[in-house]
Write an enzyme that holds these catalytic residues in place. Structure first.
Site, PDB file in Angstrom:
ATOM      1  N   CYS A  78      -5.158  -6.179   3.185  1.00 55.30           N
ATOM      2  CA  CYS A  78      -4.227  -5.509   4.098  1.00 55.30           C
ATOM      3  C   CYS A  78      -3.548  -6.600   4.910  1.00 55.30           C
ATOM      4  CB  CYS A  78      -4.948  -4.524   5.006  1.00 55.30           C
ATOM      5  SG  CYS A  78      -3.860  -3.762   6.242  1.00 55.30           S
ATOM      6  N   CYS A 232       3.483  -1.972   4.708  1.00 56.34           N
ATOM      7  CA  CYS A 232       2.338  -2.437   3.923  1.00 56.34           C
ATOM      8  C   CYS A 232       2.608  -3.881   3.534  1.00 56.34           C
ATOM      9  CB  CYS A 232       2.138  -1.569   2.681  1.00 56.34           C
ATOM     10  SG  CYS A 232       0.784  -2.145   1.618  1.00 56.34           S
TER      11      CYS A 232
END
Length: 297
Positions: A78, A232
């Site tokens: 992430c 993202c």
């Protein structure tokens, strides 16, 4: 009482990507999927990703990170969350240029402080082999995969883009589709179908990208286990890499997501992908013991 009760967590965001950071270094605690989901039920604590810090595995690393999606599933990477963790651990170090190393199941990530609220992260090398992504079976070219196959009903997206999807692993499996018109693609309809495509044994993050110019790409993302998100980081990295492989972009570009812009560079010297972007601190709070009552009853 749960061992997580009353522990401090920090709520942050990276371009609107909702992040919660929980530091469990020195405790030996490994949380369950149910506990991760419970944390997301806390007041103001709904997250896209939960970054849980554990003792580092390697000398020189500040922490080992386990990353949970809001549904309790584990993520391999992430990028936005990693920047938030770097901010948390370097919060008292005001030196511009301060560095630290973080670890995930996918490898080590070098973080660099560029400003009080801006960090870059070396996201490592992309992988393209079918079994590294992973895919359910070999394909002739992972840069042009026909996702229309094995689908009884095609989702509402450009058929040409669907039949020439680019596969990249950036710690997570990503499928990138290049379209001329973002508005013609309803992510809420396309994302779930492709996330669970039979070609993806571990599911996949789905990126819908439009190349505006060689140094500017507009992107929206459906994250596995989280759904549509404002940003993202690993998807932005995968998209830049896929665009370069298709001859559509330069090796450094601005990636515009609904939550804002990231700068992504794919270095020719070592194939590493560098992600640069902001972080925003929201608040620190304690985990309410009531969140875990049903789990320890």
């Amino acid at each position: 009482m749960s061992a997580l009760a009353n522990r401090f967590v920090t709520k942050m965001n990276g371009l609107g990507n909702a992040i919660v950071v929980l530091d469990l270094r020195g405790t030996g605690i490994v949380i369950s999927a149910a506990e991760a989901r419970a944390i997301g039920q806390g007041k103001g604590l709904h997250f896209d990703q939960l970054m849980v810090l554990h003792d580092p595995l390697s000398p020189g690393s500040a922490a080992f990170m386990r990353i949970y999606n809001i549904d309790g599933s584990l993520a391999g990477a992430c990028g936005n969350g990693t920047r938030c963790v770097a901010w948390t651990l370097l919060r008292e170090d005001h030196r511009i240029g301060a560095e630290l190393m973080l670890e995930t199941a996918a490898g080590q990530l070098a973080c660099l402080k560029l400003a009080e609220d801006r960090f870059s992260v070396d996201m490592g090398k992309p992988a393209f082999a079918w079994d590294a992504i992973p895919l359910a079976h070999p394909v002739p070219d992972t840069n042009a995969v026909d996702l229309a196959r094995d689908l009884a009903v095609l989702p509402p997206v450009d058929p040409d883009a669907l039949r020439k999807a680019s596969m990249v692993n950036m710690g997570n499996p990503h499928a990138v589709l290049f379209v001329a018109d973002q508005d013609a693609c309803d992510l809420a309809l396309v994302g779930p179908v492709l996330e669970h495509h039979p070609l993806f044994p571990d599911r996949a993050n789905i990126s819908i990208a439009t190349v505006v110019s060689p140094d500017h790409i507009v992107l929206k993302v459906w994250e596995r286990g989280a759904g549509a998100t404002l940003a993202c980081g690993s998807a932005a990295c995968a998209t830049l890499v896929a665009a370069v492989r298709h001859g559509l972009a330069a090796r450094e570009a601005r990636i515009s997501l609904p939550g804002g812009d990231l700068t992504i560079a794919w270095r020719a010297a070592d194939d590493h992908v560098i992600m640069t972007g902001p972080v925003t601190f929201e608040f620190t709070t304690r985990l309410d013991p009531s969140l875990f009552q049903a789990l320890v009853a």
